[in-house]
Design an enzyme around this catalytic site. Structure first.
Site, PDB file in Angstrom:
ATOM      1  N   LYS A  17       3.573  -8.861   0.635  1.00 35.86           N
ATOM      2  CA  LYS A  17       2.089  -8.626   0.024  1.00 35.86           C
ATOM      3  C   LYS A  17       2.540  -7.931  -1.251  1.00 35.86           C
ATOM      4  CE  LYS A  17       2.610  -4.144   0.764  1.00 35.86           C
ATOM      5  NZ  LYS A  17       3.150  -3.068  -0.247  1.00 35.86           N
ATOM      6  N   PRO A 118      13.018  -8.948   0.452  1.00 42.37           N
ATOM      7  CA  PRO A 118      14.109  -7.764   0.227  1.00 42.37           C
ATOM      8  C   PRO A 118      13.618  -6.355   0.929  1.00 42.37           C
ATOM      9  CG  PRO A 118      13.844  -8.788  -1.985  1.00 42.37           C
ATOM     10  CD  PRO A 118      12.586  -9.250  -1.233  1.00 42.37           C
ATOM     11  N   ALA A 120      12.736  -2.356   1.116  1.00 47.31           N
ATOM     12  CA  ALA A 120      12.529  -1.234   0.106  1.00 47.31           C
ATOM     13  C   ALA A 120      11.937  -1.745  -1.107  1.00 47.31           C
ATOM     14  CB  ALA A 120      13.997  -0.326   0.038  1.00 47.31           C
ATOM     15  N   GLY A 124       6.199  -5.128   1.704  1.00 48.00           N
ATOM     16  CA  GLY A 124       5.832  -5.131   3.127  1.00 48.00           C
ATOM     17  C   GLY A 124       6.356  -5.929   4.182  1.00 48.00           C
ATOM     18  N   GLY A 125       7.718  -6.313   3.668  1.00 42.91           N
ATOM     19  CA  GLY A 125       8.596  -7.333   4.585  1.00 42.91           C
ATOM     20  C   GLY A 125       8.530  -7.097   6.151  1.00 42.91           C
ATOM     21  N   SER A 127       6.840  -4.720   7.592  1.00 43.43           N
ATOM     22  CA  SER A 127       5.629  -4.823   8.498  1.00 43.43           C
ATOM     23  C   SER A 127       5.129  -6.057   8.765  1.00 43.43           C
ATOM     24  CB  SER A 127       4.523  -4.069   7.584  1.00 43.43           C
ATOM     25  OG  SER A 127       4.971  -2.821   7.028  1.00 43.43           O
ATOM     26  N   ASP A 160       1.025  -0.379   7.257  1.00 45.23           N
ATOM     27  CA  ASP A 160       0.727  -1.823   6.780  1.00 45.23           C
ATOM     28  C   ASP A 160       0.617  -2.878   7.716  1.00 45.23           C
ATOM     29  OD1 ASP A 160       0.580  -0.780   3.995  1.00 45.23           O
ATOM     30  OD2 ASP A 160       2.532  -1.480   3.553  1.00 45.23           O
TER      31      ASP A 160
END
Ligand code: C5P
Length: 318
Positions: A17, A118, A120, A124-125, A127, A160
């Protein structure tokens, strides 16, 4: 849900996102900050495959096994803050353990996660992966929970996660878990720049608190003229100039003070004719909105020559 399945396995795409709008208000009693954000899912996706392991002897709960296969762009050096946990602290495993606890289901699952987003990065990876895991297990374990019930588990996992359960563009409020979807069919084209170094969300919020600690309460986290609602109207109309004017991210100054790289990218983007550009979430990824696909590729080519990090072109995922 972007679902593919055969008899034993189901696969779902878990999109990243971008926050086109993020305003942050006071810290709440539960330690989180009240916020208002507008997020758009994009076509940069992880993919998660789940094979159910049904309970066999009614006694021993089956295992939840996860394998993670990173698919980073080789040109992008990523430091260790970017490594994705593979064991019980991965959000996918935590999501399924929590769902088992809440539902009483003792089935297990074998999962394969292909990581392209990636960590950090404010994308939102983790989540999104957790939301994908909840959707897949809900089907595979035949729980038949409705979205509201799944959302209660999702919000325990992270602010998220409910956004990704809904899918599509949305405005989120509260600590992020109150999702108001809106339809936005016009595709938006983005350039995303990612540094080698990530930022931890908790550190960025803490820096924001430090930066605003001496300001009178009235001025702290003051609401600007922009609002997420006006931006959603602009997105619906595809009114690019207005989108550029209304974009904002209240965490950007805090993130910049932790990672000076962000200022370098901001300055580089300011020299180009982006519709608007800013940090996504708590960073460290930075993005620009473009007029169309060719415009995005042109600006990405220029940014790549500046050697600021990995530069990607993507578009909204409707
Ligand atoms: O909910 P999530 O686990 O993603 O949040 C990570 C951290 O970010 C929290 O522990 C908190 O320090 C900060 N945060 C916050 N207010 C929010 C969301 C996150 O302070 N609304």
């Amino acid at each position: 849900m972007n679902l593919r399945q055969n008899e034993s396995k189901r696969m779902v795409l878990a999109p990243a996102k971008l926050n086109l709008y993020l305003d942050v208000f006071d810290r709440r009693e539960d330690g989180y900050h009240e916020l208002e954000t507008l997020m758009v899912p994009v076509r940069l996706c992880d993919s998660l495959t789940l094979e159910p392991l049904p309970l066999q002897d009614r006694q021993t709960p089956r295992k939840i096994q996860l394998s993670v296969r990173p698919r980073w762009d080789r040109s992008a050096p990523l430091d260790r803050s970017r490594s994705v946990p593979t064991g019980s602290d991965n959000l996918v495993v935590r999501a399924l353990e929590l769902l088992r606890q809440r539902s009483g289901c003792a089935d297990g699952a074998r999962l394969e996660l292909i990581k392209r987003i990636p960590a950090a990065a404010g994308l939102g990876g983790g989540s999104s992966d957790a939301a994908a895991a909840l959707k897949l297990a809900n089907l595979a374990w035949r729980l038949c929970w409705d979205r509201q019930r799944l959302c209660r588990v999702a919000e325990e996992l992270g602010s998220d996660v409910p956004f990704f359960l809904y899918g599509g563009a949305a405005i989120c409020r509260g600590r992020g878990q109150l999702v108001e979807k809106f339809s936005s069919n016009a595709p938006i084209h983005f350039v995303v720049v990612m540094p080698a170094v990530g930022l931890r969300t908790v550190d960025v919020y803490q820096r924001l608190d430090e930066q605003t600690a001496n300001q009178p309460l009235r001025q702290r986290f003051a609401r600007g003229l922009e609002s997420a609602n006006s931006l959603s109207h602009a997105l619906r109309r595809g009114a690019l100039a207005e989108i550029g004017l209304r974009m904002c991210n209240r965490l950007q100054a805090a993130a910049e003070s932790l990672l000076p790289w962000i200022e370098l990218v901001r300055r580089a983007c300011a020299q180009l004719d982006f519709v608007g550009h800013q940090l996504s979430g708590s960073g460290s990824a930075y993005f620009g909105v473009c007029r169309h696909r060719r415009h995005a590729h042109r600006l990405a080519t220029i940014l790549r020559t500046r050697r600021l990090g990995l530069v990607l072109v993507t578009r909204s995922f409707s």
